[in-house]
Scaffold this motif. Structure first.
Motif, PDB file in Angstrom:
ATOM      1  N   SER A  60       1.407  -0.803   0.127  1.00 37.80           N
ATOM      2  CA  SER A  60      -0.279   0.050  -0.164  1.00 37.80           C
ATOM      3  C   SER A  60       0.714   0.994  -0.135  1.00 37.80           C
ATOM      4  O   SER A  60       1.449   1.173   0.325  1.00 37.80           O
ATOM      5  CB  SER A  60      -0.639  -0.048   1.266  1.00 37.80           C
TER       6      SER A  60
ATOM      7  N   ASP B  72      -3.915   5.544  -0.216  1.00 37.19           N
ATOM      8  CA  ASP B  72      -4.151   4.563   0.382  1.00 37.19           C
ATOM      9  C   ASP B  72      -4.887   4.678   1.731  1.00 37.19           C
ATOM     10  O   ASP B  72      -6.113   3.843   1.925  1.00 37.19           O
ATOM     11  CB  ASP B  72      -3.896   2.435  -0.334  1.00 37.19           C
TER      12      ASP B  72
ATOM     13  N   ALA C  96     -10.539   6.173   1.650  1.00 38.90           N
ATOM     14  CA  ALA C  96      -9.584   5.393   2.011  1.00 38.90           C
ATOM     15  C   ALA C  96      -9.647   5.077   3.249  1.00 38.90           C
ATOM     16  O   ALA C  96     -10.407   5.598   3.312  1.00 38.90           O
ATOM     17  CB  ALA C  96      -7.970   7.084   2.407  1.00 38.90           C
TER      18      ALA C  96
END
Length: 294
Positions: free
Chosen positions: A2, A59, A89
């Motif tokens: 991520s 993210d 998010a």
């Protein structure tokens, strides 16, 4: 892997962000004191000049700041996360704050289309460095599952404990137990020293019996050496015990020892030791015993 924005690179946040970078995540760090980003950069992360710059392509957004007003400023303040993060998010709040504030922020986050969990940690600086933290998580199960790979990179014991705000409630209980252990250890050491016992030997045998604990293992030598470099500051533990006593009162739970611990922590803080490690409760015992703290 991520892209993670990590807001708050203090004693705990910095090693946590470093461990996320070492785990292969792209970590963008922001701290009000820019020099605090150096360890993350050395680990392969990158710095950001503002919260908005840190979160815009992330993210996952991790927050590790001292208190409820700080989290509110980071999330809902001007230039904060809610105004600048990507839709959907995942926000992980590692801070230790009031459960009611955490629940209210989660409600607002969900209204705006974000996913959010509260994930306060226990284990101190050592646990943060070693990625062995205990993490108590409040939030939706699906959001917990999404966050689990991130949490596993910084913690060893990761447990979902309920809905939003529940992680903060468990953390408040954790801080009560930790403070009680430290205070009792401090009283025991001052008692042993008064009798001129071999304290190194005493700690060894106490640690091998029922009196043994993580607190004894991590804090006894600091107390014996009178080395109180902060792994977790008195100021922050004072704040956490305030959260505990307030939350207890709201639900009608009587906590006489918790109230006493809060007062003992406040006394040490008011005597100028707020910036020291919470093992400096020892200094409070020394003062009350008529001994000058060393």
């Amino acid at each position: 892997m991520s892209t993670i924005a990590f807001i708050g690179l203090g004693i705990m946040g910095s090693p946590m962000a470093v461990n996320l970078a070492k785990a292969g995540h792209q970590v963008i760090g922001y701290n009000r004191s820019p020099k605090r980003t150096a360890p993350l950069v050395e680990a392969g992360g990158s710095p950001a000049e503002s919260i908005s710059a840190a979160v815009k392509d992330a993210d996952v957004i991790a927050v590790m700041v001292p208190d409820s007003p700080d989290v509110e400023e980071v999330l809902v303040g001007e230039g904060g996360v809610f105004d600048n993060a990507r839709d959907d998010a995942l926000i992980i709040d590692f801070s230790s704050i009031r459960p009611d504030v955490s629940a209210a922020l989660a409600k607002e986050a969900k209204r705006r289309g974000f996913r959010i969990i509260d994930a306060p940690v226990s284990g101190g600086e050592t646990g943060a460095i070693n990625a062995s933290l205990s993490i108590m998580v409040g939030g939706d199960v699906a959001d917990f599952d999404s966050a689990k790979p991130i949490l596993d990179a910084v913690g060893k014991t990761v447990v979902h404990v309920g809905s939003n705000g529940s992680g903060q409630t468990v953390k408040a209980a954790n801080q009560l137990i930790v403070a009680g252990n430290i205070q009792l250890l401090a009283e025991a050491l001052v008692f042993l020293e008064a009798y001129r016992v071999d304290t190194d030997a005493a700690i060894k045998v106490l640690g091998g019996g029922l009196a043994g604990s993580t607190v004894l293992n991590q804090k006894a030598q600091m107390m014996l050496d009178r080395q109180f470099n902060p792994g977790f500051r008195i100021d922050l533990h004072h704040k956490d015990l305030g959260i505990f006593t307030s939350a207890s009162r709201e639900v009608g739970v009587v906590t006489p020892l918790g109230a006493a611990l809060a007062q003992l922590m406040a006394s040490v803080r008011e005597n100028g030791d707020g910036g020291l490690d919470h093992s400096a409760l020892l200094r409070g015992v020394e003062r009350m015993s008529g001994r000058s703290p060393r």
